[in-house]
Design a protein around this motif. Structure first.
Motif, mmCIF file in Angstrom:
data_model
loop_
_atom_site.group_PDB
_atom_site.id
_atom_site.type_symbol
_atom_site.label_atom_id
_atom_site.label_comp_id
_atom_site.label_asym_id
_atom_site.label_seq_id
_atom_site.Cartn_x
_atom_site.Cartn_y
_atom_site.Cartn_z
ATOM 1 N N GLN A 43 39.942 30.840 33.349
ATOM 2 C CA GLN A 43 41.311 31.046 32.789
ATOM 3 C C GLN A 43 41.478 32.047 31.936
ATOM 4 N N LYS A 44 40.377 32.401 31.071
ATOM 5 C CA LYS A 44 40.421 33.240 30.176
ATOM 6 C C LYS A 44 40.597 34.845 30.984
ATOM 7 N N TYR A 45 39.835 34.916 31.857
ATOM 8 C CA TYR A 45 39.869 36.263 32.906
ATOM 9 C C TYR A 45 41.337 36.195 33.585
ATOM 10 N N TYR A 46 41.831 35.047 33.972
ATOM 11 C CA TYR A 46 43.019 35.198 34.569
ATOM 12 C C TYR A 46 44.269 35.641 33.534
ATOM 13 N N ASP A 64 36.350 32.923 43.099
ATOM 14 C CA ASP A 64 36.342 32.486 41.992
ATOM 15 C C ASP A 64 35.004 33.260 41.245
ATOM 16 N N ASP A 65 34.082 33.535 41.798
ATOM 17 C CA ASP A 65 33.105 34.095 41.247
ATOM 18 C C ASP A 65 32.893 35.742 40.964
ATOM 19 N N ALA A 66 34.234 36.442 41.665
ATOM 20 C CA ALA A 66 34.222 37.636 41.453
ATOM 21 C C ALA A 66 34.897 38.075 40.041
ATOM 22 N N TRP A 67 35.744 36.964 39.668
ATOM 23 C CA TRP A 67 36.327 37.297 38.375
ATOM 24 C C TRP A 67 35.471 37.581 37.149
ATOM 25 N N THR A 71 35.239 44.855 37.073
ATOM 26 C CA THR A 71 35.045 45.759 35.989
ATOM 27 C C THR A 71 36.817 45.887 35.746
ATOM 28 N N PRO A 72 37.235 45.927 34.518
ATOM 29 C CA PRO A 72 38.538 46.122 34.253
ATOM 30 C C PRO A 72 39.155 47.635 34.308
ATOM 31 N N GLU A 73 40.445 47.503 35.115
ATOM 32 C CA GLU A 73 40.740 48.852 35.921
ATOM 33 C C GLU A 73 40.801 49.931 34.650
ATOM 34 N N ALA A 100 34.843 42.404 44.157
ATOM 35 C CA ALA A 100 35.968 42.408 44.637
ATOM 36 C C ALA A 100 36.889 43.817 44.662
ATOM 37 N N GLY A 101 35.931 44.898 44.456
ATOM 38 C CA GLY A 101 36.417 46.197 44.776
ATOM 39 C C GLY A 101 36.966 47.218 43.608
ATOM 40 N N GLY A 102 36.927 46.737 42.601
ATOM 41 C CA GLY A 102 37.337 47.254 41.247
ATOM 42 C C GLY A 102 36.811 48.598 41.247
ATOM 43 N N ASN A 103 35.490 48.831 41.106
ATOM 44 C CA ASN A 103 34.920 50.259 41.016
ATOM 45 C C ASN A 103 35.117 51.232 42.230
ATOM 46 N N THR A 104 35.135 50.413 43.450
ATOM 47 C CA THR A 104 35.103 51.214 44.658
ATOM 48 C C THR A 104 36.718 51.757 44.900
ATOM 49 N N ILE A 105 37.369 51.183 44.289
ATOM 50 C CA ILE A 105 38.923 51.721 44.224
ATOM 51 C C ILE A 105 38.989 52.899 43.572
ATOM 52 N N ALA A 106 38.549 52.625 42.365
ATOM 53 C CA ALA A 106 38.413 53.731 41.297
ATOM 54 C C ALA A 106 37.789 54.867 41.752
#
Length: 264
Positions: A43-46, A64-67, A71-73, A100-106
């Motif tokens: 919930q704190k990550y959400y 759920d594990d990916a949260w 990496t923050p955007e 979940a793709g954060g770094n790859t997208i960046a």
């Protein structure tokens, strides 16, 4: 993925490693829309979801594990801008823990790389990463997705390249490895200085040994023992360590480590 069998030349009927197809979102992939439906431990990550993915409301999905590992955007974007900046000999990057793709997208949005290979061993998480890349408008042809274990992929790349589909064969001299591994281990959140040799399930030695033939960047806890990192420097080289902050607080550090050996 399992063990990699030998493949005899280009006449093999199938390769042991091939690019992943577009995977469907499953029941493990969630787009939570209210706090009441979110498991208590994330919930704190959400609550920080818009700093993790600014386009969250557009349909971003995560397991759920990916949260816990995304990496923050803003940090992902800054790392993408910094990573071995100025080295024009590098045109390929391998994101070995895609999540979940954060770094790859960046990396894709930075428009620097001719090739991006993004590896994730959990199928549901990979499906989320592919979905999220599309949310951010990433050209599907920019990223080559791989479903499998990144350590096995790199071992095959260096010792059995004939087992790889041609789209997964890369010139290691022009490649950078980016690793944002899980940070499990006693003391990760509480120790003043975190012992990277105790990081689980992959400690500093395992990570470096897998990547040492190529320039690599390790995304690590902010309290990591920099003395342990310094020992990895090839003779005559230095390691740059950068702390990445957001809203006045350090989120992580990245160690930029030159390749130790000339790859073949």
């Amino acid at each position: 993925m399992g063990s990699l069998p030998s493949v005899a030349g280009e006449e093999a009927a199938a390769y042991a490693w091939e690019p992943s197809e577009q995977l469907p979102l499953t029941e493990e992939c969630h787009h939570y829309q209210d706090k009441g439906s979110v498991p208590w431990d994330i919930q704190k990550y959400y609550a920080q979801r818009y700093s993790i993915f600014s386009l969250y409301d557009d349909g971003v999905h995560m397991t759920d594990d990916a949260w816990f590992g995304v990496t923050p955007e803003p940090v992902a974007n800054q790392v993408a801008a910094d990573i071995f900046k100025g080295d024009e000999t590098k045109d390929t990057i391998v994101d070995v823990f895609a999540g979940a793709g954060g770094n790859t997208i960046a990396f894709a949005l930075a428009s620097r790389w001719k090739r991006i290979i993004s590896i994730e061993r959990d199928a549901a998480t990979l499906a989320c990463a592919q979905n999220n890349a599309s949310i951010y408008g990433v050209d599907p042809g920019v990223i080559t997705w791989v479903h499998g274990d990144s350590f096995e992929y790199l071992d095959a790349l260096l010792s059995r390249p004939e087992t790889l589909h041609p789209d997964l064969r890369i010139e290691t001299r022009s490649t950078i490895v980016f690793a944002s591994p899980p940070w499990g281990g006693p003391g990760y959140r509480t120790d003043e200085i975190f012992d990277l040799n105790g990081m689980q399930p992959y400690n500093l030695g395992k990570l470096h040994n897998a990547y040492r033939k190529m320039d690599h960047a390790l995304f690590l806890p902010r309290t990591s023992d920099v003395r342990q990192i310094a020992r990895l420097a090839p003779e005559g080289s230095k390691i740059e360590v950068v702390q990445y902050c957001m809203e006045g607080a350090s989120k992580a550090l990245v160690a930029y480590i030159p390749g130790k050996e000339t790859a073949v």
